[in-house]
Motif scaffolding. Structure first.
Motif, PDB file in Angstrom:
ATOM      1  N   LYS A   1       0.839  -1.195   0.000  1.00 39.29           N
ATOM      2  CA  LYS A   1       0.000   0.000   0.000  1.00 39.29           C
ATOM      3  C   LYS A   1       0.872   1.242   0.000  1.00 39.29           C
ATOM      4  CE  LYS A   1      -3.623   2.422   2.592  1.00 39.29           C
ATOM      5  NZ  LYS A   1      -4.462   2.441   3.821  1.00 39.29           N
ATOM      6  N   GLY A   2       0.539   2.195  -0.892  1.00 40.36           N
ATOM      7  CA  GLY A   2       1.273   3.450  -0.939  1.00 40.36           C
ATOM      8  C   GLY A   2       0.797   4.391   0.149  1.00 40.36           C
ATOM      9  N   GLU A   3       1.728   4.875   0.991  1.00 41.09           N
ATOM     10  CA  GLU A   3       1.375   5.738   2.117  1.00 41.09           C
ATOM     11  C   GLU A   3       1.665   7.215   1.854  1.00 41.09           C
ATOM     12  OE1 GLU A   3      -0.235   4.710   4.594  1.00 41.09           O
ATOM     13  OE2 GLU A   3       0.061   2.541   4.622  1.00 41.09           O
ATOM     14  N   ALA A   4       2.834   7.512   1.296  1.00 41.15           N
ATOM     15  CA  ALA A   4       3.219   8.928   1.109  1.00 41.15           C
ATOM     16  C   ALA A   4       4.248   9.032  -0.003  1.00 41.15           C
ATOM     17  CB  ALA A   4       3.776   9.496   2.412  1.00 41.15           C
ATOM     18  N   GLU A   5       4.317  10.229  -0.576  1.00 38.59           N
ATOM     19  CA  GLU A   5       5.329  10.525  -1.602  1.00 38.59           C
ATOM     20  C   GLU A   5       5.701  11.984  -1.495  1.00 38.59           C
ATOM     21  OE1 GLU A   5       5.418  10.833  -6.456  1.00 38.59           O
ATOM     22  OE2 GLU A   5       4.751   8.916  -5.575  1.00 38.59           O
ATOM     23  N   GLU A   6       7.002  12.280  -1.460  1.00 39.39           N
ATOM     24  CA  GLU A   6       7.471  13.655  -1.249  1.00 39.39           C
ATOM     25  C   GLU A   6       8.711  13.908  -2.108  1.00 39.39           C
ATOM     26  OE1 GLU A   6       9.214  16.472   2.376  1.00 39.39           O
ATOM     27  OE2 GLU A   6       8.579  14.406   2.763  1.00 39.39           O
TER      28      GLU A   6
END
Length: 930
Positions: free
Chosen positions: A765-770
């Motif tokens: 599952k993708g949680e965050a991207e920065e």
């Protein structure tokens, strides 16, 4: 008057006339005029005079033949050299010279070069009339030798250097070079002709045995199809990379009275300690060279951070050896760095040596041969057979003992060249100047106090002063003494030349350009990759050539990006044909620091600093000094290119099995079976193109663990996540974008934010991207769930997005920041997943960088070549050499972009050096504050 009574007697076979003379009057015998001419006495006197005036010398050639030359007693060395060149019908003759011993001792320290401007009789002492023909100036790049016969002579010389142990090289290199020799002499390996002991009668190496011959035989078989000329080109292209190629060694002592050796080459002055090169002072860094008695000096150009010149001194064994080293430096600098010999100004009261090199330079030789064209000629190559040698060759002192060349046979046939041309070679020397070197060049101002080798007194202030006619002028100024003396400012450009290049395998032309940072800087050829169209084209493209047009686009005043766009445009038009109009310059291969060539950061190792690995910090400091020196000289990159790409004893059989072939992104990039990652519960089997790579930090318990793998394919995405699960990984480092130059480099194997990727055993599952503020990195967070036991773990994903499609990053700064962020995210025991596209190039760069940073933190020395060897023992081709990997469509992969691989290694070495400098400055600031 005499009255003659004649009588004749005739036999049956001969007719003889006998004349009897009888004086009629004795008183008239001496009357009138008379004359006598003593023919016999004068003939004897003339023969004696010819014998006294004549001179016979024997010259021993590199193929073990010899020839006697007859000269006038007062002949100069140039006369003998001309006769030798004519005897050999040698065109590229200026690389060669004649050596002789000054006395009958035949000791190495008494061997000298024949001076063409001095009478031979004055140079040859007493009865010493033996001379040895050999290479004097080892060509900077074998591609400059246009004549096959000249290359053959070079190979003979280098084979002799190897046998004499003058050229010290690794065993693997010696075996490879020997295989080229065998191919050139015997041709293709033929099992029916070449029995098991066919190499036993050839003298190839000093310590040759059955095991070595077996290895040579194996490599000989792999060279099938190479002609003798091609084998010799391969020999020369390999040997030029060795540390001791073309080095003329001179014994000296450093500041701590250690025995060292100073070598003179086309690069500059090289320092050896125990046969290991520890320093190089390139010609571009040397202001002046001089000697006084037993002391030899070099003065270095000021570094930007310095307000003074640096004067380095060395103690030689004698005045004579100091002078010989000085003369060798003068000759090598003039030959390799100038366009024509420098005309020295004459002062009425000048003291010291007036010696200058008066022959032709390398530039003049290359230019003349290009203009006259090649001469077709036939010659027979000399075999390397064992037989007693009747005339000993020059002995050399090696490691405290004198060794003589192993005996080789007299030739049963003559290998003299039969030239098909009619042109006679021009004379190599001229007699238009008369010089003397009776006294030695010494410093204009003597140093106060006793001299010790090392850095002399820094109060010397004459560095920028012009010599006065009333003061001694014994210094040899190595241009540039001023801008007008610079070799690059004296370049004599020729007419514009048109060069046409075809794409190499649909991918590369093989050259790199520089300049064009503004419209006043010309676009130049800064590098040419070996064995590419740019390297093989005719006319030859040279480093330093200025681009005038690219496919009819004007480049004069163009910017760098514009020139690159013209080249990219050429790939898509006219079947990729690239037409260049260049302005060729004399300096075909400029040294670092020459005009137009950016010079890397360089730090000298002062002779007086006595840097030695007496403590860990000293060892680290020395290793960084050597690294900087290697980058300056090109030694680091040359040694890197010689490293084996794969471990010869490690198989990659699993990758070649039919069920696994389609799991490889590139056919030539395969994991070793011994270190490959074996999957336990993957639905598609246990294979994935990945290796465990463990990098231990000496004298600590630190072991940085990695899994180096290829960028996942769509069909191997599930295997990739299964590998992460089974190895308990928590960090993934990605060093490529998904697509580069329109080609897929990696499948997007991760879900977007708030998205879920479901597989048989795993849910991600993708949680965050920065994005990083610099725009160079992307950081992602995932949650990985094990379907079987419902356990979850956090995965951090770091992607470096700023690596350019071509070459390497412009600056190591961002790459160092990225590496340090990765180190902060690393868990102690879990391996880090590192991948690019093939999993060897940029992946290897990152592993080397983190390993180097860890070594620095623990005050351990950093040797990048050793790190590369260690990595390649665990995964093949890490920071790979230029190979020809193919993708699924059979085209060359960008992972093996020719020229990129070399720049990747240089980039990571420069990054290591930059990290050390930054660390050193930071520590210095802390110490200052404390």
């Amino acid at each position: 008057m005499f009255h003659l009574e004649l009588s004749r007697w005739v036999s049956s076979t001969t007719k003889t006339t006998v004349c009897h003379a009888k004086p009629l009057k004795t008183s008239t015998a001496f009357s009138g005029s008379s004359g006598t001419y003593n023919v016999h006495a004068l003939e004897l006197a003339a023969a004696k005079e010819r014998k006294l005036k004549g001179l016979s010398v024997t010259v021993h050639f590199l193929d073990d033949t010899q020839h006697v030359f007859h000269l006038e007693k007062k002949s100069k060395g140039s006369v003998l050299l001309d006769q030798v060149h004519q005897h050999l019908e040698l065109v590229e003759k200026d690389y060669f010279g004649l050596q002789f011993y000054e006395d009958d001792s035949n000791k190495p320290e008494f061997i000298r070069w024949l001076d063409p401007l001095k009478p031979i009789k004055k140079q040859l002492n007493g009865s010493q009339t033996k001379l040895f023909f050999r290479v004097k100036f080892y060509v900077s790049d074998p591609s400059k030798l246009l004549e096959e016969y000249t290359r053959y002579q070079f190979c003979l010389q280098l084979k002799q250097d190897i046998l004499e142990e003058r050229l010290i090289l690794p065993a693997s290199s010696a075996i490879l070079l020997s295989s080229y020799t065998v191919q050139a002499e015997l041709g293709d390996y033929q099992p029916e002709e070449h029995g098991p002991d066919y190499l036993s009668n050839l003298v190839l190496l000093p310590n040759q045995d059955k095991d070595i011959e077996l290895k040579i035989c194996e490599l000989h078989q792999s060279l099938k199809g190479l002609s003798p000329a091609e084998a010799e080109i391969g020999f020369l292209n390999y040997v030029k990379r060795l540390d001791m190629y073309g080095v003329e060694l001179h014994k000296a002592k450093d500041s701590s009275n250690r025995d060292i050796q100073l070598g003179v080459t086309h690069l500059g002055l090289v320092v050896f300690l125990n046969s290991v090169r520890i320093n190089l002072f390139s010609w571009s860094k040397i202001m002046q060279i001089s000697f006084k008695r037993k002391q030899f000096f070099i003065r270095l150009i000021k570094e930007p951070s310095e307000s003074y010149d640096t004067l380095l001194g060395f103690n030689m064994n004698s005045y004579r050896t100091s002078k010989v080293l000085w003369k060798s430096c003068v000759e090598h600098h003039t030959f390799f760095r100038l366009h024509s010999p420098r005309v020295r100004r004459k002062f009425p009261l000048s003291l010291g040596s007036k010696f200058t090199y008066s022959g032709r330079t390398e530039f003049q030789t290359v230019s003349e041969v290009k203009q006259r064209g090649k001469l077709e000629r036939k010659f027979v190559r000399s075999p390397s057979k064992i037989v007693r040698q009747t005339v000993p060759a020059p002995a050399l002192e090696v490691k405290g003992k004198v060794s003589v060349v192993p005996p080789r046979p007299p030739r049963p046939y003559d290998n003299k060249v039969t030239s098909l041309g009619t042109k006679e070679p021009k004379k190599a020397w001229t007699e238009d100047s008369h010089m003397s070197d009776d006294d030695g060049g010494f410093l204009e101002r003597t140093l106060e106090g006793p001299f010790m080798p090392g850095i002399a007194n820094r109060v010397i202030s004459y560095a920028d002063e012009e010599p006065s006619p009333t003061t001694p002028n014994e210094l040899y100024d190595t241009p540039p003494y001023s801008l007008s003396h610079s070799p690059t400012s004296q370049q004599c450009d020729v007419a514009a030349t048109t060069i046409v290049l075809e794409l190499d395998g649909g991918e590369m032309y093989g050259f790199i350009i520089s300049g064009g940072s503004d419209r006043n800087l010309p676009i130049k050829i800064s590098r040419i990759v070996a064995d590419t169209p740019a390297d093989k084209c005719t006319p030859k493209l040279n480093v330093g050539d200025v681009l005038l047009q690219i496919n009819e686009h004007e480049c004069t005043g163009a910017l760098y990006d514009e020139a690159c766009s013209y080249i990219r445009e050429a790939r898509k038009q006219n079947e990729g044909r690239l037409t260049l109009v260049v302005k060729q310059f004399a300096s075909a291969h400029p040294e670092p620091g020459a005009a137009g060539v950016p010079e890397p950061y360089y730090m000298y190792v002062p002779a007086g600093s006595d840097v030695s690995p007496s403590s860990p910090s000293d060892a680290l400091q020395m290793s960084i000094h050597l690294l900087a020196d290697g980058l300056e000289s090109g030694h680091q990159v040359n040694q890197y290119e010689m490293l084996p790409r794969k471990h010869p004893d490690l198989a990659c059989d699993e990758s070649a099995k039919p069920k696994n072939v389609n799991k490889n992104r590139y056919r030539d990039i395969s994991p070793y079976d011994t270190t490959r990652v074996v999957l336990k519960n993957a639905p598609s089997g246990d294979y994935i193109n990945a290796n465990y790579v463990n990098m231990a930090i000496p004298h600590t318990e630190i072991v940085n663990r990695y899994i180096a793998t290829q960028g996942p394919l769509q069909t191997t995405t599930e295997d990739f996540w299964q590998m992460i699960l089974e190895n308990n990984c928590n960090l993934i480092v990605m060093l490529t974008t998904l697509v580069e130059r329109g080609r897929p480099k990696c499948h997007q194997y991760w879900p977007g934010v708030e998205e879920v990727l479901t597989m048989q055993n795993i849910i991600v599952k993708g949680e965050a991207e920065e994005d990083d503020p610099s725009g160079s990195f992307v950081f992602r967070d995932f949650t990985l769930q094990d379907v079987k036991n419902k356990s979850e773990k956090k995965i951090k994903h770091m992607q470096y997005t700023a690596w350019p499609d071509h070459g390497v990053p412009d600056s190591p700064t961002q790459f160092l920041i990225f590496t340090k962020k990765m180190m902060e995210c690393r868990a102690d025991d879990a391996p880090v997943i590192v991948h690019c596209s093939a999993g060897i190039g940029r992946t290897g760069v990152l592993v080397l960088m983190e390993t180097a940073l860890c070594l620095m933190e623990n005050a351990e020395p950093v040797y990048p070549l050793e790190i590369v060897k260690n990595m390649r023992d665990q995964r093949a081709m890490m920071i790979q050499n230029a190979v020809s990997a193919r993708n699924e469509n059979g085209t060359t992969s960008s992972a093996t972009h020719l020229g990129r691989t070399k720049s990747q290694y240089r980039f990571v070495c420069e990054s290591v050096h930059a990290a050390y400098v930054a660390r050193d400055k930071k520590q210095e600031k802390i110490d200052t504050e404390v």
